[in-house]
Design a protein around this motif. Structure first.
Motif, PDB file in Angstrom:
ATOM      1  N   ASN A  13     -12.711  19.616   1.938  1.00  0.00           N
ATOM      2  CA  ASN A  13     -11.501  19.196   1.235  1.00  0.00           C
ATOM      3  C   ASN A  13     -11.309  17.690   1.388  1.00  0.00           C
ATOM      4  N   LEU A  14     -12.177  16.938   0.734  1.00  0.00           N
ATOM      5  CA  LEU A  14     -12.101  15.482   0.753  1.00  0.00           C
ATOM      6  C   LEU A  14     -11.433  15.018  -0.535  1.00  0.00           C
ATOM      7  N   PHE A  15     -10.292  14.316  -0.412  1.00  0.00           N
ATOM      8  CA  PHE A  15      -9.550  13.855  -1.575  1.00  0.00           C
ATOM      9  C   PHE A  15      -9.540  12.330  -1.602  1.00  0.00           C
ATOM     10  N   LYS A  16     -10.033  11.777  -2.680  1.00  0.00           N
ATOM     11  CA  LYS A  16     -10.109  10.336  -2.822  1.00  0.00           C
ATOM     12  C   LYS A  16      -8.902   9.803  -3.595  1.00  0.00           C
ATOM     13  N   LEU A  17      -8.191   8.859  -2.973  1.00  0.00           N
ATOM     14  CA  LEU A  17      -7.044   8.214  -3.600  1.00  0.00           C
ATOM     15  C   LEU A  17      -7.325   6.724  -3.771  1.00  0.00           C
ATOM     16  N   VAL A  18      -6.727   6.135  -4.792  1.00  0.00           N
ATOM     17  CA  VAL A  18      -6.850   4.696  -5.027  1.00  0.00           C
ATOM     18  C   VAL A  18      -5.447   4.109  -5.186  1.00  0.00           C
ATOM     19  N   ILE A  19      -5.171   3.030  -4.448  1.00  0.00           N
ATOM     20  CA  ILE A  19      -3.881   2.341  -4.574  1.00  0.00           C
ATOM     21  C   ILE A  19      -4.094   1.081  -5.411  1.00  0.00           C
ATOM     22  N   VAL A  20      -3.341   0.962  -6.499  1.00  0.00           N
ATOM     23  CA  VAL A  20      -3.498  -0.201  -7.366  1.00  0.00           C
ATOM     24  C   VAL A  20      -2.148  -0.853  -7.627  1.00  0.00           C
ATOM     25  N   GLY A  21      -2.198  -2.110  -8.054  1.00  0.00           N
ATOM     26  CA  GLY A  21      -0.987  -2.859  -8.348  1.00  0.00           C
ATOM     27  C   GLY A  21      -1.200  -4.341  -8.090  1.00  0.00           C
ATOM     28  N   ARG A  22      -0.231  -5.110  -8.485  1.00  0.00           N
ATOM     29  CA  ARG A  22      -0.302  -6.556  -8.355  1.00  0.00           C
ATOM     30  C   ARG A  22      -0.376  -6.980  -6.886  1.00  0.00           C
ATOM     31  N   SER A  23      -1.000  -8.120  -6.651  1.00  0.00           N
ATOM     32  CA  SER A  23      -1.072  -8.668  -5.289  1.00  0.00           C
ATOM     33  C   SER A  23       0.332  -8.949  -4.761  1.00  0.00           C
ATOM     34  N   GLY A  24       0.574  -8.539  -3.515  1.00  0.00           N
ATOM     35  CA  GLY A  24       1.858  -8.825  -2.886  1.00  0.00           C
ATOM     36  C   GLY A  24       2.877  -7.706  -2.954  1.00  0.00           C
ATOM     37  N   VAL A  25       2.535  -6.586  -3.587  1.00  0.00           N
ATOM     38  CA  VAL A  25       3.506  -5.490  -3.685  1.00  0.00           C
ATOM     39  C   VAL A  25       3.524  -4.630  -2.419  1.00  0.00           C
ATOM     40  N   GLY A  26       2.555  -4.853  -1.523  1.00  0.00           N
ATOM     41  CA  GLY A  26       2.545  -4.135  -0.248  1.00  0.00           C
ATOM     42  C   GLY A  26       1.604  -2.952  -0.187  1.00  0.00           C
ATOM     43  N   LYS A  27       0.556  -2.979  -0.991  1.00  0.00           N
ATOM     44  CA  LYS A  27      -0.403  -1.862  -0.999  1.00  0.00           C
ATOM     45  C   LYS A  27      -1.044  -1.653   0.370  1.00  0.00           C
ATOM     46  N   THR A  28      -1.501  -2.756   0.979  1.00  0.00           N
ATOM     47  CA  THR A  28      -2.182  -2.658   2.276  1.00  0.00           C
ATOM     48  C   THR A  28      -1.228  -2.178   3.362  1.00  0.00           C
ATOM     49  N   ASN A  29       0.004  -2.639   3.328  1.00  0.00           N
ATOM     50  CA  ASN A  29       0.982  -2.203   4.325  1.00  0.00           C
ATOM     51  C   ASN A  29       1.349  -0.732   4.149  1.00  0.00           C
ATOM     52  N   LEU A  30       1.368  -0.260   2.902  1.00  0.00           N
ATOM     53  CA  LEU A  30       1.602   1.163   2.668  1.00  0.00           C
ATOM     54  C   LEU A  30       0.492   1.986   3.313  1.00  0.00           C
ATOM     55  N   LEU A  31      -0.738   1.533   3.114  1.00  0.00           N
ATOM     56  CA  LEU A  31      -1.893   2.237   3.668  1.00  0.00           C
ATOM     57  C   LEU A  31      -1.884   2.196   5.192  1.00  0.00           C
ATOM     58  N   THR A  32      -1.589   1.029   5.751  1.00  0.00           N
ATOM     59  CA  THR A  32      -1.563   0.869   7.207  1.00  0.00           C
ATOM     60  C   THR A  32      -0.438   1.682   7.839  1.00  0.00           C
ATOM     61  N   ARG A  33       0.702   1.711   7.159  1.00  0.00           N
ATOM     62  CA  ARG A  33       1.830   2.487   7.670  1.00  0.00           C
ATOM     63  C   ARG A  33       1.497   3.980   7.685  1.00  0.00           C
ATOM     64  N   PHE A  34       0.865   4.452   6.622  1.00  0.00           N
ATOM     65  CA  PHE A  34       0.525   5.870   6.524  1.00  0.00           C
ATOM     66  C   PHE A  34      -0.548   6.265   7.538  1.00  0.00           C
ATOM     67  N   CYS A  35      -1.575   5.434   7.687  1.00  0.00           N
ATOM     68  CA  CYS A  35      -2.702   5.783   8.564  1.00  0.00           C
ATOM     69  C   CYS A  35      -2.440   5.485  10.029  1.00  0.00           C
ATOM     70  N   ASP A  36      -1.756   4.379  10.309  1.00  0.00           N
ATOM     71  CA  ASP A  36      -1.596   3.939  11.698  1.00  0.00           C
ATOM     72  C   ASP A  36      -0.149   3.793  12.145  1.00  0.00           C
ATOM     73  N   ASN A  37       0.787   3.995  11.215  1.00  0.00           N
ATOM     74  CA  ASN A  37       2.210   3.778  11.490  1.00  0.00           C
ATOM     75  C   ASN A  37       2.460   2.358  11.990  1.00  0.00           C
ATOM     76  N   GLU A  38       1.806   1.404  11.328  1.00  0.00           N
ATOM     77  CA  GLU A  38       1.968  -0.015  11.676  1.00  0.00           C
ATOM     78  C   GLU A  38       2.401  -0.807  10.449  1.00  0.00           C
ATOM     79  N   PHE A  39       3.051  -1.939  10.705  1.00  0.00           N
ATOM     80  CA  PHE A  39       3.484  -2.833   9.626  1.00  0.00           C
ATOM     81  C   PHE A  39       3.281  -4.273  10.073  1.00  0.00           C
ATOM     82  N   PHE A  40       2.749  -5.093   9.157  1.00  0.00           N
ATOM     83  CA  PHE A  40       2.503  -6.501   9.467  1.00  0.00           C
ATOM     84  C   PHE A  40       3.439  -7.376   8.632  1.00  0.00           C
ATOM     85  N   ASN A  41       4.254  -8.179   9.316  1.00  0.00           N
ATOM     86  CA  ASN A  41       5.221  -9.029   8.619  1.00  0.00           C
ATOM     87  C   ASN A  41       4.561 -10.153   7.840  1.00  0.00           C
TER      88      ASN A  41
END
Length: 225
Positions: A13-41
């Motif tokens: 059960n491997l599900f591939k997701l892709v996060i897209v959108g303009r630079s600066g909307v917080g895509k990487t922080n969304l991913l980091t928060r979900f995977c590691d429960n971390e946020f970078f200011n």
């Protein structure tokens, strides 16, 4: 491409997701928060592509989410097409305090439609909900866009973690249900084929014996010469 995780080679059960959108909307922080429960200011820009993996349970079934974070900068627009291949879910991301990030979503959506499988699920995410006082995109406006394109809308805050897990889980559940539906359909079709196969009878057609052979058999039975 960079990642702190290895690509799972085999996972049922491997599900591939892709996060897209303009630079600066917080895509990487969304991913980091979900995977590691971390946020970078400090501002974070993805160079090229990055992905993370996370194991979780959907309806008591263990699944592996492989989540790709795309670069938002215009010069990296040539990268996403190969990334969309085989994806089962796409998260269209904008920042609620940046109207341009919302109005520019159409190009990301069109690219995804062009390269994703036809049954890919979409989710609209309005990030930076913690900046509600600076809001430029009304919830009703975004919700209308989501409904017009057959997707759900969830507003999140990677900073406070509000609704981040909900967003990912919602999309993964949609994909999971779709997969279960497909498997059930395949099983039903296999059962139908099996029933038809078992109910089929083989009819053996016996050819008429040659007249000469019949005469010889009768001669043997009567003992007549």
């Amino acid at each position: 491409m960079s990642s702190s995780d290895e690509i799972p080679i085999e996972y049922e059960n491997l599900f591939k997701l892709v996060i897209v959108g303009r630079s600066g909307v917080g895509k990487t922080n969304l991913l980091t928060r979900f995977c590691d429960n971390e946020f970078f200011n400090s501002p974070m820009s993805t160079i090229g592509l990055e992905f993370r993996t996370k194991k979780l349970q959907i309806k008591s079934v263990e699944v592996m989410a492989q989540i790709w974070d795309t670069a938002g900068q215009e010069k990296f627009q040539a990268i996403p097409p190969t990334t969309y291949r085989g994806s089962q879910g796409v998260i269209l991301t904008y920042a609620i305090n940046d109207l341009n990030s919302f109005t520019g979503l159409h190009k990301w959506y069109e690219i995804a439609l062009q390269y994703c499988p036809t049954d890919t699920k979409f989710l609209l995410v309005g990030n930076k909900k913690d900046l509600d006082s600076d809001r430029e995109v009304g919830f009703e406006v975004a919700e209308k866009y989501a409904k017009e394109h057959g997707m759900l809308l969830i507003e999140t805050s990677a900073k406070s973690s509000e609704n981040v897990e909900l967003a990912f889980i919602t999309l993964l559940k949609q994909i999971f249900d779709e997969n279960i539906s497909k498997k059930n359909k395949i099983n039903d079709e296999n059962q139908k084929v099996k029933k038809v196969s078992n109910s089929s009878k083989v009819i053996v057609i016996q050819k008429d014996k040659p007249k000469k052979k019949i005469r010889e058999e009768r001669k043997n039975e009567t003992g007549c010469c």
